[in-house]
Enzyme design. Structure first.
Site, PDB file in Angstrom:
ATOM      1  CD  GLU A 199      -3.041   3.061  -5.208  1.00 53.22           C
ATOM      2  OE1 GLU A 199      -1.855   2.743  -5.050  1.00 53.22           O
ATOM      3  OE2 GLU A 199      -3.959   2.237  -5.396  1.00 53.22           O
ATOM      4  NE  ARG A 247      -4.264  -1.381  -0.015  1.00 59.61           N
ATOM      5  CZ  ARG A 247      -4.352  -2.426  -0.816  1.00 59.61           C
ATOM      6  NH1 ARG A 247      -3.340  -2.724  -1.626  1.00 59.61           N
ATOM      7  NH2 ARG A 247      -5.430  -3.180  -0.848  1.00 59.61           N
TER       8      ARG A 247
HETATM    9  P1  NAD Z   1      -1.500 -11.073   5.094  1.00 62.32           P
HETATM   10  O1  NAD Z   1      -2.484 -10.561   6.073  1.00 62.32           O
HETATM   11  O2  NAD Z   1      -1.499 -12.531   4.752  1.00 62.32           O
HETATM   12  O3  NAD Z   1      -0.016 -10.703   5.591  1.00 62.32           O
HETATM   13  C1  NAD Z   1       0.340  -9.463   6.123  1.00 62.32           C
HETATM   14  C2  NAD Z   1       1.478  -9.692   7.094  1.00 62.32           C
HETATM   15  O4  NAD Z   1       1.957  -8.426   7.541  1.00 62.32           O
HETATM   16  C3  NAD Z   1       1.068 -10.494   8.343  1.00 62.32           C
HETATM   17  O5  NAD Z   1       1.950 -11.572   8.553  1.00 62.32           O
HETATM   18  C4  NAD Z   1       1.159  -9.466   9.456  1.00 62.32           C
HETATM   19  O6  NAD Z   1       1.530 -10.040  10.694  1.00 62.32           O
HETATM   20  C5  NAD Z   1       2.251  -8.560   8.921  1.00 62.32           C
HETATM   21  N1  NAD Z   1       2.325  -7.279   9.592  1.00 62.32           N
HETATM   22  C6  NAD Z   1       1.362  -6.602  10.260  1.00 62.32           C
HETATM   23  N2  NAD Z   1       1.887  -5.466  10.785  1.00 62.32           N
HETATM   24  C7  NAD Z   1       3.192  -5.434  10.416  1.00 62.32           C
HETATM   25  C8  NAD Z   1       4.266  -4.525  10.663  1.00 62.32           C
HETATM   26  N3  NAD Z   1       4.090  -3.423  11.404  1.00 62.32           N
HETATM   27  N4  NAD Z   1       5.464  -4.817  10.141  1.00 62.32           N
HETATM   28  C9  NAD Z   1       5.665  -5.933   9.411  1.00 62.32           C
HETATM   29  N5  NAD Z   1       4.700  -6.832   9.163  1.00 62.32           N
HETATM   30  C10 NAD Z   1       3.482  -6.581   9.652  1.00 62.32           C
HETATM   31  O7  NAD Z   1      -1.678 -10.178   3.793  1.00 62.32           O
HETATM   32  P2  NAD Z   1      -1.200 -10.518   2.297  1.00 62.32           P
HETATM   33  O8  NAD Z   1      -2.271 -11.257   1.586  1.00 62.32           O
HETATM   34  O9  NAD Z   1       0.167 -11.084   2.331  1.00 62.32           O
HETATM   35  O10 NAD Z   1      -1.177  -9.048   1.674  1.00 62.32           O
HETATM   36  C11 NAD Z   1      -0.281  -8.061   2.153  1.00 62.32           C
HETATM   37  C12 NAD Z   1      -0.697  -6.706   1.613  1.00 62.32           C
HETATM   38  O11 NAD Z   1      -0.549  -6.709   0.194  1.00 62.32           O
HETATM   39  C13 NAD Z   1      -2.187  -6.374   1.828  1.00 62.32           C
HETATM   40  O12 NAD Z   1      -2.365  -5.708   3.052  1.00 62.32           O
HETATM   41  C14 NAD Z   1      -2.517  -5.484   0.667  1.00 62.32           C
HETATM   42  O13 NAD Z   1      -2.467  -4.145   1.103  1.00 62.32           O
HETATM   43  C15 NAD Z   1      -1.417  -5.730  -0.336  1.00 62.32           C
HETATM   44  N6  NAD Z   1      -1.905  -6.238  -1.639  1.00 62.32           N
HETATM   45  C16 NAD Z   1      -1.539  -5.577  -2.771  1.00 62.32           C
HETATM   46  C17 NAD Z   1      -1.965  -6.037  -4.014  1.00 62.32           C
HETATM   47  C18 NAD Z   1      -1.556  -5.355  -5.305  1.00 62.32           C
HETATM   48  O14 NAD Z   1      -2.153  -5.604  -6.346  1.00 62.32           O
HETATM   49  N7  NAD Z   1      -0.543  -4.508  -5.303  1.00 62.32           N
HETATM   50  C19 NAD Z   1      -2.781  -7.171  -4.087  1.00 62.32           C
HETATM   51  C20 NAD Z   1      -3.128  -7.834  -2.898  1.00 62.32           C
HETATM   52  C21 NAD Z   1      -2.681  -7.357  -1.682  1.00 62.32           C
END
Ligand code: NAD
Length: 380
Positions: A298, A269
Site C-alpha cells: 500500500e 496490516r
Molecule cells: P494490541 O497490541 O492491543 O493487540 C494486538 C494483539 O495481537 C495482542 O493481544 C497480541 O498478543 C496479539 N498477537 C501478537 N502476535 C500474534 C499472533 N501471532 N497471532 C495472533 N495474535 C497475536 O493492538 P491493537 O490496538 O488491537 O491493534 C492491532 C493492529 O491493528 C495494530 O498492530 C495495527 O497494525 C492495526 N491498526 C490498523 C488501523 C487501521 O486504520 N486499519 C488502525 C489502528 C491499528
C-alpha cells in the site's frame, strides 16, 4: 482536552505554559527558540487536527507540514526541527534514521499505533526517542471491521452500484444471517476485544487466537490455536500486529485449512496476507470473500489520488476484479474522535520528550542526557 501539564523540568528547553483558548494560530515570537516538529505525509485533516491540538497544548511548538512522505529523498526537509511526526507509510529504515540523527533530530512521533515500519533497534542505537499513539479509538477500527464483514456478506457494495443503474434485481446478492455464525478473531488486543464486544451483540459465536491470551476475551468466547480456529469460522478478522512471526500468517497452507467459502477481513496490516495465495484461494473459491483495509504494497498507492494513473500493481488490480473483494485505502481509524486523540496524544508525547518526563507511549526512550554534535549539552 490535554491532561494537566507535568511539573516543569529544570532542564526543559521550553517552559510549559497554561493553555490559552484565545491563542493565535501561530505562536508569538519568543526569546527562547521555539521547538519545531516536521510533520510528514500531512493531509489537510492532519493539519487541522494537529494545529487544533497544538493550540491547546502546554508547550510552544511550531508545526512544519510536508504533504509528502518521509524517505531518503525527503529527509533533508526535516532540517531545523527537533522532532519529526510520521504516519504508517513513511520510511523509517536504518539509513533514514541515520540521516535524522545527522540532522540533530532526536524524536520520532508516530501518529499511529503500528510501528512495524520503524527500525527500533537503529533508533535505540542512535538514541532517537520513538513514541506511538497506542490506542486511538479501537472502536473506530473494530466498527469498520464489522462494516466490512457485513458489506462483504450482504453485498451492499454491489447493491449500491446496481441500483444506481436502475437494476433492482437481487440475483447474486444473497448473504448469510450473522446471528449464530462463528467468527474467528486473530489477535484479541484492544481492537480485537472491541470487535468481540460488537459481535456478541450480533449473536455470533466467537473464537480467538492469540499467543498472549488474557482473561479479557473469556467473557466473549474461547481461545484456540490458529489451526483449530481456521476450519471452524464463517468469518475471520485479523487484528494482530505485523511482526516477523505474523508476516504472511495467511498463506497457501492456512487458506487450505479454512472452511470452504469463509470470508476474511484485514484491517490490521497488509503484510499479514500473502496476496498471491489470497488470489489463488479466491479463484478456486476456497476463500468466499476478502475485505482489505490494508494491503502489503500500500505504501506506493494509499493516501494518494491515482485515479488518472496506470496502476502498475498487478496483484492489487487482479484482486479488485473479484466481485467478492473489497479494498479500502487504510481508513479504519478515520473518525473525528480518533483524529482528535491521535493529535493530542502526539503532542503529549512530544511534551514528555522535551521535558524529559517518562513517556508512557515511548517505544524507544532516552532517560539520560545527550550531548549534541554542536557540543551544547542538552537533556532530552
Ligand atoms: P494490541 O497490541 O492491543 O493487540 C494486538 C494483539 O495481537 C495482542 O493481544 C497480541 O498478543 C496479539 N498477537 C501478537 N502476535 C500474534 C499472533 N501471532 N497471532 C495472533 N495474535 C497475536 O493492538 P491493537 O490496538 O488491537 O491493534 C492491532 C493492529 O491493528 C495494530 O498492530 C495495527 O497494525 C492495526 N491498526 C490498523 C488501523 C487501521 O486504520 N486499519 C488502525 C489502528 C491499528
Amino acid at each position: 482536552p490535554m491532561p494537566p501539564s507535568p511539573p516543569p523540568s529544570p532542564t526543559s528547553p521550553v517552559p510549559p505554559r497554561a493553555p490559552s483558548p484565545a491563542r493565535p494560530s501561530s505562536p508569538p515570537p519568543s526569546p527562547i527558540s521555539i521547538m519545531k516538529i516536521a510533520v510528514f505525509s500531512a493531509k489537510p485533516y492532519d493539519r487541522e487536527y494537529l494545529s487544533r491540538a497544538r493550540d491547546g497544548a502546554y508547550v510552544s511548538v511550531e508545526l512544519v507540514f510536508h504533504d509528502f512522505a518521509l524517505s531518503r529523498e525527503t529527509v533533508s526537509l526535516a532540517k531545523g526541527a527537533q522532532a519529526i511526526c510520521v504516519f504508517v507509510n513513511d520510511t523509517l529504515s536504518e539509513d533514514v534514521l541515520e540521516d535524522l540523527h545527522n540532522l540533530d533530530i532526536h524524536a520520532i512521533l508516530l501518529r499511529c499505533a503500528g510501528f512495524n515500519h520503524v527500525d527500533l533497534k537503529a533508533a535505540d542505537r542512535l538514541r532517537i526517542f520513538v513514541a506511538n499513539v497506542p490506542s486511538y479509538s479501537p472502536e473506530a477500527v473494530a466498527e469498520f471491521a464489522l462494516a466490512l464483514i457485513q458489506t462483504l456478506n450482504r453485498k451492499t457494495h454491489r447493491a449500491y452500484n446496481r441500483v444506481r443503474e436502475g437494476n433492482f434485481s437481487l440475483d447474486g446478492l444473497l448473504g448469510k444471517t450473522l446471528h449464530g455464525k462463528t467468527v474467528g478473531i486473530v489477535g484479541v488486543g484492544k481492537i480485537g476485544i472491541a470487535l468481540a464486544r460488537i459481535l456478541r451483540g450480533f449473536g455470533c459465536k466467537l473464537i480467538a487466537h492469540d499467543p498472549y491470551p488474557t482473561d479479557a476475551f473469556l467473557e466473549f468466547g474461547k481461545y484456540a490455536s490458529l489451526d483449530e480456529l481456521l476450519p471452524q469460522c464463517d468469518f475471520i478478522s485479523l487484528h494482530c500486529p505485523l511482526t516477523e512471526s505474523t508476516r504472511h500468517i495467511i498463506n497457501d497452507q492456512s487458506l487450505a485449512k479454512i472452511k470452504k467459502g469463509a470470508m476474511l477481513v484485514n484491517t490490521s496490516r497488509g503484510g499479514l496476507i500473502h496476496t498471491k495465495s489470497a488470489i489463488a484461494a479466491l479463484k478456486n473459491q476456497q476463500l468466499g470473500g476478502l475485505a482489505l483495509d490494508v494491503y502489503e504494497a500500500e505504501g506506493q498507492l494509499f493516501y494518494q489520488d491515482h485515479s488518472g494513473d496506470i496502476i502498475q500493481d498487478d496483484e492489487l488490480m487482479r484482486l479488485m476484479t473479484f466481485p467478492n473483494v473489497i479494498v479500502c485505502g487504510h481508513q479504519a481509524f478515520f473518525t473525528e474522535e480518533a483524529l482528535t486523540e491521535i493529535a493530542e496524544c502526539t503532542l503529549k508525547n512530544f511534551s514528555d520528550f522535551i521535558q524529559n518526563m517518562p513517556c508512557k507511549n515511548a517505544l524507544v526512550s532516552l532517560g539520560s542526557s545527550l550531548v549534541r554534535k554542536d557540543s551544547v549539552p542538552v537533556r532530552i
